[in-house]
Write a protein that holds these residues in place. Structure first.
Motif, PDB file in Angstrom:
ATOM      1  N   ASN A  11       0.810  -1.216   0.000  1.00  0.00           N
ATOM      2  CA  ASN A  11       0.000   0.000   0.000  1.00  0.00           C
ATOM      3  C   ASN A  11       0.844   1.268   0.000  1.00  0.00           C
ATOM      4  O   ASN A  11       0.351   2.338  -0.380  1.00  0.00           O
ATOM      5  N   ASP A  12       2.092   1.153   0.441  1.00  0.00           N
ATOM      6  CA  ASP A  12       2.937   2.346   0.485  1.00  0.00           C
ATOM      7  C   ASP A  12       3.942   2.383  -0.674  1.00  0.00           C
ATOM      8  O   ASP A  12       4.901   3.149  -0.646  1.00  0.00           O
ATOM      9  N   HIS A  51      -0.916   5.001  -4.955  1.00  0.00           N
ATOM     10  CA  HIS A  51      -0.177   6.253  -5.127  1.00  0.00           C
ATOM     11  C   HIS A  51       0.506   6.266  -6.491  1.00  0.00           C
ATOM     12  O   HIS A  51       1.224   5.318  -6.838  1.00  0.00           O
ATOM     13  N   PHE A 152       7.633   7.299   1.040  1.00  0.00           N
ATOM     14  CA  PHE A 152       7.782   6.236   0.054  1.00  0.00           C
ATOM     15  C   PHE A 152       9.230   5.747   0.019  1.00  0.00           C
ATOM     16  O   PHE A 152      10.160   6.551   0.078  1.00  0.00           O
TER      17      PHE A 152
END
Length: 218
Positions: A11-12, A51, A152
């Motif tokens: 997710n990151d 992202h 990130f």
């Protein structure tokens, strides 16, 4: 081919989409062979990343990297500029022109999840391949700081062209202490790929195929 330690997207993680613009695709002023083929893959990949950052080549008219800016020069000539050797290109991705626009087939999800559009190459006297550092190797774009502030650490790259802007961006990402993973089939090259892959192996850029993400998430 060196693959990432974990093949499932976290997710990151961030998807960095490089220069998927009209001038780099079919009938564009600096078309990458079969460049349009990356668009459907990027659309599918975008659904699996929370992202996304897009880069956009954004040259002023008369940019120093254009052959038309140098008397008697031709596209693809090599010249020496203040910061070193420079390939001269056909005029392309000029600000506020259709050629600088993103490919019209990019899906709305790409833009919905894009948290930053980074424009590069707007300094008239410096060309810019990398999303991180311009060709003088001193002028930064600010992307590394943005990514660090956001937390990130692992960056997946796709787009155009594999052996230029994707390559320089991936290498500079590693030099900035990020883990860089190039999704190889979601990129297309201008020339032969061997030199690019050798550099990736030397600096620690990892590579994978889109199916390694899509097959596990679709």
């Amino acid at each position: 081919m060196t693959r990432p330690d974990a093949e499932i997207v976290r997710n990151d993680d961030l998807l960095l989409v490089i220069d998927v613009q009209r001038d780099f695709c079919s009938r564009g002023r600096l078309a990458v062979p079969d460049g349009d083929a990356v668009v459907p893959l990027i659309n599918r990949l975008a659904a699996h990343f929370k992202h996304i950052v897009l880069t956009q080549d954004w040259h002023p008219a008369g940019h120093t990297s254009f052959a038309s800016s140098h008397r008697e020069a031709k596209p693809y000539d090599q010249i020496e500029l203040a910061y070193g050797p420079q390939t001269l290109w056909p005029d392309h991705c000029i600000q506020q022109t259709p050629g600088a626009e993103f490919h019209p087939a990019l899906d709305s999800i790409v833009f919905q999840r894009a948290e930053l559009i980074l424009r590069k190459g707007f300094h008239r006297k410096i060309d810019s391949y990398s999303a991180f550092v311009e060709n003088d190797k001193q002028t930064t774009t600010g992307l590394a700081g943005y990514l660090r502030e956001r937390g990130f650490r692992r960056i997946f790259l796709a787009g155009l062209a594999y052996d230029y802007c994707v390559r320089f961006s991936a290498v500079d990402a590693v030099r900035a202490d990020f883990e860089a993973v190039v999704i190889q089939d979601a990129c297309h090259s201008i020339g032969p790929e061997g030199e690019t892959e050798r550099e990736f192996a030397q600096v620690g850029v990892k590579q994978m195929q889109s199916r390694e993400i899509l097959d596990t998430r679709e």
